[in-house]
Design a protein around this motif. Structure first.
Motif, PDB file in Angstrom:
ATOM      1  N   ALA A   1       9.150  10.319  -0.694  1.00 14.80           N
ATOM      2  CA  ALA A   1       9.473  11.827  -0.883  1.00 14.80           C
ATOM      3  C   ALA A   1       8.515  12.596   0.164  1.00 14.80           C
ATOM      4  O   ALA A   1       7.698  12.073   0.825  1.00 14.80           O
ATOM      5  N   SER A   2       9.123  13.798   0.560  1.00 17.95           N
ATOM      6  CA  SER A   2       8.364  14.519   1.397  1.00 17.95           C
ATOM      7  C   SER A   2       8.462  15.918   1.206  1.00 17.95           C
ATOM      8  O   SER A   2       9.268  16.474   0.573  1.00 17.95           O
ATOM      9  N   LYS A   3       7.681  16.924   1.944  1.00 21.38           N
ATOM     10  CA  LYS A   3       7.678  18.267   1.685  1.00 21.38           C
ATOM     11  C   LYS A   3       7.036  18.943   2.980  1.00 21.38           C
ATOM     12  O   LYS A   3       6.189  18.406   3.598  1.00 21.38           O
ATOM     13  N   LEU A   4       7.370  20.231   3.181  1.00 17.55           N
ATOM     14  CA  LEU A   4       6.736  21.009   4.439  1.00 17.55           C
ATOM     15  C   LEU A   4       5.699  21.889   3.673  1.00 17.55           C
ATOM     16  O   LEU A   4       5.572  22.332   2.727  1.00 17.55           O
ATOM     17  N   VAL A   5       4.533  21.898   4.348  1.00 19.51           N
ATOM     18  CA  VAL A   5       3.311  22.329   4.010  1.00 19.51           C
ATOM     19  C   VAL A   5       2.795  23.425   5.213  1.00 19.51           C
ATOM     20  O   VAL A   5       2.704  22.996   6.361  1.00 19.51           O
ATOM     21  N   ALA A   6       2.712  24.570   4.772  1.00 21.41           N
ATOM     22  CA  ALA A   6       2.410  25.784   5.716  1.00 21.41           C
ATOM     23  C   ALA A   6       0.828  25.302   6.272  1.00 21.41           C
ATOM     24  O   ALA A   6      -0.163  25.032   5.386  1.00 21.41           O
ATOM     25  N   VAL A   7       0.786  25.530   7.583  1.00 17.48           N
ATOM     26  CA  VAL A   7      -0.698  25.308   8.283  1.00 17.48           C
ATOM     27  C   VAL A   7      -1.100  26.804   8.521  1.00 17.48           C
ATOM     28  O   VAL A   7      -2.142  26.965   8.211  1.00 17.48           O
ATOM     29  N   GLY A   8      -0.316  27.485   9.011  1.00 17.40           N
ATOM     30  CA  GLY A   8      -0.640  28.735   9.641  1.00 17.40           C
ATOM     31  C   GLY A   8       0.088  29.295  10.844  1.00 17.40           C
ATOM     32  O   GLY A   8       0.461  28.382  11.535  1.00 17.40           O
ATOM     33  N   TYR A   9      -0.130  30.601  10.974  1.00 18.36           N
ATOM     34  CA  TYR A   9       0.710  31.137  12.274  1.00 18.36           C
ATOM     35  C   TYR A   9       2.088  30.821  12.298  1.00 18.36           C
ATOM     36  O   TYR A   9       2.696  30.696  13.359  1.00 18.36           O
TER      37      TYR A   9
ATOM     38  N   SER B   1       0.843  -1.222   0.113  1.00 22.34           N
ATOM     39  CA  SER B   1       0.070   0.094   0.005  1.00 22.34           C
ATOM     40  C   SER B   1       0.953   1.178   0.002  1.00 22.34           C
ATOM     41  O   SER B   1       1.866   1.163   0.646  1.00 22.34           O
ATOM     42  N   SER B   2       0.292   2.363  -0.607  1.00 17.79           N
ATOM     43  CA  SER B   2       1.272   3.776  -0.553  1.00 17.79           C
ATOM     44  C   SER B   2       0.226   4.520   0.483  1.00 17.79           C
ATOM     45  O   SER B   2      -1.021   4.558   0.250  1.00 17.79           O
ATOM     46  N   VAL B   3       1.198   5.186   1.222  1.00 20.79           N
ATOM     47  CA  VAL B   3       0.340   6.078   2.263  1.00 20.79           C
ATOM     48  C   VAL B   3       0.951   7.301   2.287  1.00 20.79           C
ATOM     49  O   VAL B   3       2.128   7.611   1.906  1.00 20.79           O
ATOM     50  N   LEU B   4       0.115   8.210   2.423  1.00 21.32           N
ATOM     51  CA  LEU B   4       0.296   9.909   2.438  1.00 21.32           C
ATOM     52  C   LEU B   4       0.285  10.444   3.942  1.00 21.32           C
ATOM     53  O   LEU B   4      -1.101  10.138   4.361  1.00 21.32           O
ATOM     54  N   LEU B   5       1.238  10.497   4.652  1.00 22.04           N
ATOM     55  CA  LEU B   5       1.106  10.900   6.363  1.00 22.04           C
ATOM     56  C   LEU B   5       1.452  12.551   6.536  1.00 22.04           C
ATOM     57  O   LEU B   5       2.325  12.937   5.736  1.00 22.04           O
ATOM     58  N   ASP B   6       0.261  12.935   7.287  1.00 21.08           N
ATOM     59  CA  ASP B   6       0.843  14.215   7.719  1.00 21.08           C
ATOM     60  C   ASP B   6       1.172  14.170   9.129  1.00 21.08           C
ATOM     61  O   ASP B   6       0.795  13.632   9.850  1.00 21.08           O
ATOM     62  N   VAL B   7       2.642  14.780   9.455  1.00 24.07           N
ATOM     63  CA  VAL B   7       3.035  14.671  10.696  1.00 24.07           C
ATOM     64  C   VAL B   7       3.183  16.203  10.977  1.00 24.07           C
ATOM     65  O   VAL B   7       3.815  16.922  10.568  1.00 24.07           O
ATOM     66  N   LYS B   8       2.594  16.535  12.367  1.00 22.53           N
ATOM     67  CA  LYS B   8       2.417  17.534  12.792  1.00 22.53           C
ATOM     68  C   LYS B   8       3.260  17.940  14.026  1.00 22.53           C
ATOM     69  O   LYS B   8       3.425  17.147  14.758  1.00 22.53           O
ATOM     70  N   PRO B   9       3.975  19.248  14.109  1.00 22.12           N
ATOM     71  CA  PRO B   9       4.925  19.591  15.304  1.00 22.12           C
ATOM     72  C   PRO B   9       4.084  20.272  16.342  1.00 22.12           C
ATOM     73  O   PRO B   9       2.911  20.349  16.233  1.00 22.12           O
ATOM     74  N   TRP B  10       4.814  20.366  17.617  1.00 19.41           N
ATOM     75  CA  TRP B  10       4.146  21.052  18.622  1.00 19.41           C
ATOM     76  C   TRP B  10       3.767  22.541  18.296  1.00 19.41           C
ATOM     77  O   TRP B  10       2.636  23.047  18.675  1.00 19.41           O
ATOM     78  N   ASP B  11       4.653  23.180  17.811  1.00 20.44           N
ATOM     79  CA  ASP B  11       4.502  24.583  17.467  1.00 20.44           C
ATOM     80  C   ASP B  11       5.480  25.191  16.447  1.00 20.44           C
ATOM     81  O   ASP B  11       6.326  24.276  15.820  1.00 20.44           O
ATOM     82  N   ASP B  12       5.556  26.326  16.196  1.00 16.82           N
ATOM     83  CA  ASP B  12       6.309  26.915  15.171  1.00 16.82           C
ATOM     84  C   ASP B  12       7.807  27.072  15.485  1.00 16.82           C
ATOM     85  O   ASP B  12       8.662  27.463  14.694  1.00 16.82           O
TER      86      ASP B  12
END
Length: 217
Positions: free
Chosen positions: A163-171, A129-140
């Motif tokens: 492959a990976s990339k950084l995606v802006a969330v906000g703030y 299976s191919s999976v796309l995962l969002d990994v979120k940090p604690w803060d900026d």
């Protein structure tokens, strides 16, 4: 007197037979007997590197050919161990142990080979299976480079990071979006998240993970 030959499919077995045939034309006596036929059946082919066995093999082959004039297409025996052929003849065979008995070690080894073969087949047949995962940090202030290093430090059979990339969330906060491929029977994405990515020590950088896409390959 009983004659014993073991492992005639190996170099050691053929060497033992070659030594026995030194100065002899046949296994028993001075003419072809059932003993020769049984030993001949256990030798998988003409062993050119053993002169006595090779000479005896040719002699038996020529006599058998004379008695079986039909056209043979030729066969090869591919089994790992020679087996004693069933032979008519009655009581004369009772004391003749040409190949030895199968030991407990032989049975155990065979069982292990079968288990390994089944396991290998299962792995080959297992889906991916191919999976796309969002990994979120604690803060900026979370170091995203170290966060990604923490993610990729997870290594297990059947898990392949992509492959990976950084995606802006906000703030000023960004999340890591990363691809991975898994072997379904070996890796559970839920366990990967709960037991590896969001557990110590990686939870120093990783606050949570979400499955964005999950597709069978």
């Amino acid at each position: 007197m009983a004659i014993t030959f073991s492992d005639l499919y190996t170099e050691a077995g053929l060497k033992s037979l070659d030594d026995f045939l030194a100065g002899k034309s046949y296994i028993s006596g001075d003419q072809l007997t059932l003993d020769d036929i049984k030993v001949y059946a256990a030798v998988l082919g003409k062993p050119d590197s053993f002169a006595n066995v090779s000479k005896w093999y040719d002699c038996v082959s020529s006599q058998l050919a004379a008695n079986f004039p039909g056209k043979a297409v030729g066969v090869r025996i591919g089994s790992g161990k020679a087996a004693a052929p069933a032979a008519a003849g009655g009581d004369d065979d009772d004391d003749l142990d040409l190949f030895g008995d199968e030991t407990e070690e032989d049975k155990k080894a065979e069982a292990e080979r079968e288990a390994a073969k089944k396991a290998s087949t299962k792995k080959k047949e297992s889906g991916k299976s191919s999976v796309l995962l969002d990994v979120k940090p604690w803060d900026d202030e979370t170091d995203m480079k170290k966060l990604e290093e923490a993610v990729r430090s997870v290594e297990m059979e059947g898990l392949f990071w992509g492959a990976s990339k950084l995606v802006a969330v906000g703030y000023g906060i960004k999340k890591l979006q990363i691809m991975l491929t898994i072997v379904d029977d070996l890796v559970s994405v839920d366990d990967l998240i709960e037991e590896q990515l969001t557990a110590e020590p990686r939870n120093e950088y990783i606050q949570s993970c979400d499955i964005v896409a999950f597709n069978k390959i």
